[in-house]
Scaffold this motif. Sequence first.
Motif, short mmCIF file in Angstrom:
data_model
loop_
_atom_site.label_atom_id
_atom_site.label_comp_id
_atom_site.label_asym_id
_atom_site.label_seq_id
_atom_site.Cartn_x
_atom_site.Cartn_y
_atom_site.Cartn_z
N ASN A 119 0.79 -1.23 0.00
CA ASN A 119 0.00 0.00 0.00
C ASN A 119 0.82 1.28 0.00
O ASN A 119 0.25 2.36 -0.10
CB ASN A 119 -0.95 0.02 1.21
CG ASN A 119 -1.83 -1.21 1.24
OD1 ASN A 119 -1.55 -2.16 1.95
ND2 ASN A 119 -2.89 -1.20 0.45
N GLY A 120 2.12 1.18 0.19
CA GLY A 120 2.97 2.35 0.13
C GLY A 120 3.20 3.03 1.47
O GLY A 120 2.63 2.69 2.50
N GLU A 121 4.08 4.02 1.38
CA GLU A 121 4.53 4.73 2.58
C GLU A 121 3.41 5.48 3.29
O GLU A 121 3.34 5.47 4.52
CB GLU A 121 5.64 5.71 2.18
CG GLU A 121 6.29 6.39 3.36
CD GLU A 121 7.43 7.28 2.93
OE1 GLU A 121 7.34 8.50 3.17
OE2 GLU A 121 8.41 6.76 2.35
N ASP A 122 2.53 6.11 2.55
CA ASP A 122 1.44 6.87 3.18
C ASP A 122 0.55 5.98 4.04
O ASP A 122 0.16 6.36 5.15
CB ASP A 122 0.59 7.59 2.13
CG ASP A 122 1.32 8.76 1.49
OD1 ASP A 122 2.31 9.25 2.07
OD2 ASP A 122 0.90 9.19 0.39
N ALA A 123 0.27 4.79 3.56
CA ALA A 123 -0.56 3.86 4.33
C ALA A 123 0.15 3.41 5.59
O ALA A 123 -0.46 3.31 6.66
CB ALA A 123 -0.95 2.65 3.48
N ALA A 124 1.44 3.15 5.49
CA ALA A 124 2.22 2.73 6.65
C ALA A 124 2.28 3.84 7.69
O ALA A 124 2.10 3.60 8.90
CB ALA A 124 3.62 2.29 6.25
N LEU A 146 0.78 3.99 11.54
CA LEU A 146 1.58 4.42 12.69
C LEU A 146 0.84 5.49 13.48
O LEU A 146 0.80 5.44 14.72
CB LEU A 146 2.93 4.97 12.24
CG LEU A 146 4.04 3.97 12.04
CD1 LEU A 146 5.26 4.66 11.43
CD2 LEU A 146 4.41 3.32 13.35
N ASP A 147 0.26 6.44 12.79
CA ASP A 147 -0.50 7.51 13.46
C ASP A 147 -1.68 6.94 14.24
O ASP A 147 -1.92 7.31 15.39
CB ASP A 147 -0.99 8.54 12.45
CG ASP A 147 0.13 9.39 11.88
OD1 ASP A 147 1.22 9.47 12.49
OD2 ASP A 147 -0.09 9.98 10.80
N ARG A 148 -2.42 6.02 13.60
CA ARG A 148 -3.58 5.43 14.29
C ARG A 148 -3.15 4.64 15.52
O ARG A 148 -3.79 4.71 16.57
CB ARG A 148 -4.37 4.52 13.33
CG ARG A 148 -5.15 5.29 12.28
CD ARG A 148 -6.15 4.41 11.53
NE ARG A 148 -5.60 3.20 10.96
CZ ARG A 148 -5.01 3.12 9.76
NH1 ARG A 148 -4.89 4.19 9.01
NH2 ARG A 148 -4.56 1.96 9.32
N VAL A 180 -1.76 6.32 23.13
CA VAL A 180 -1.98 7.51 23.96
C VAL A 180 -3.33 7.43 24.67
O VAL A 180 -3.46 7.82 25.84
CB VAL A 180 -1.88 8.80 23.10
CG1 VAL A 180 -2.34 10.02 23.87
CG2 VAL A 180 -0.45 8.98 22.61
N ALA A 181 -4.33 6.87 24.00
CA ALA A 181 -5.67 6.74 24.59
C ALA A 181 -5.75 5.61 25.60
O ALA A 181 -6.78 5.44 26.26
CB ALA A 181 -6.70 6.53 23.49
#
Length: 75
Positions: free
Chosen positions: A47-52, A56-58, A64-65
């Motif tokens: 899926n590429g770098e943006d998906a990875a 990571l962000d999610r 954190v939650a």
Amino acid sequence: MVREEKRLTAVECHNEAWAEGLSAGIEAEIIAEAALATAFAEILRNNGEDAALALLDRMREKVVAGEFEPVRVRH
């Protein structure tokens, strides 16, 4: 519904692999790092770098939650 069933099956498979690793004497941190590296390599490949990076962000937001904290039973 199908996606949730697949997710639950994947969790079961990962739990079995985790238990096998622990039984083989591999520390949990090493198993976790290997699992994450494998997952991100697969996401990057498919899926590429943006998906990875989005994953990571999610995952960071979930950490954190407190989503991965052990469940504490209060009396």
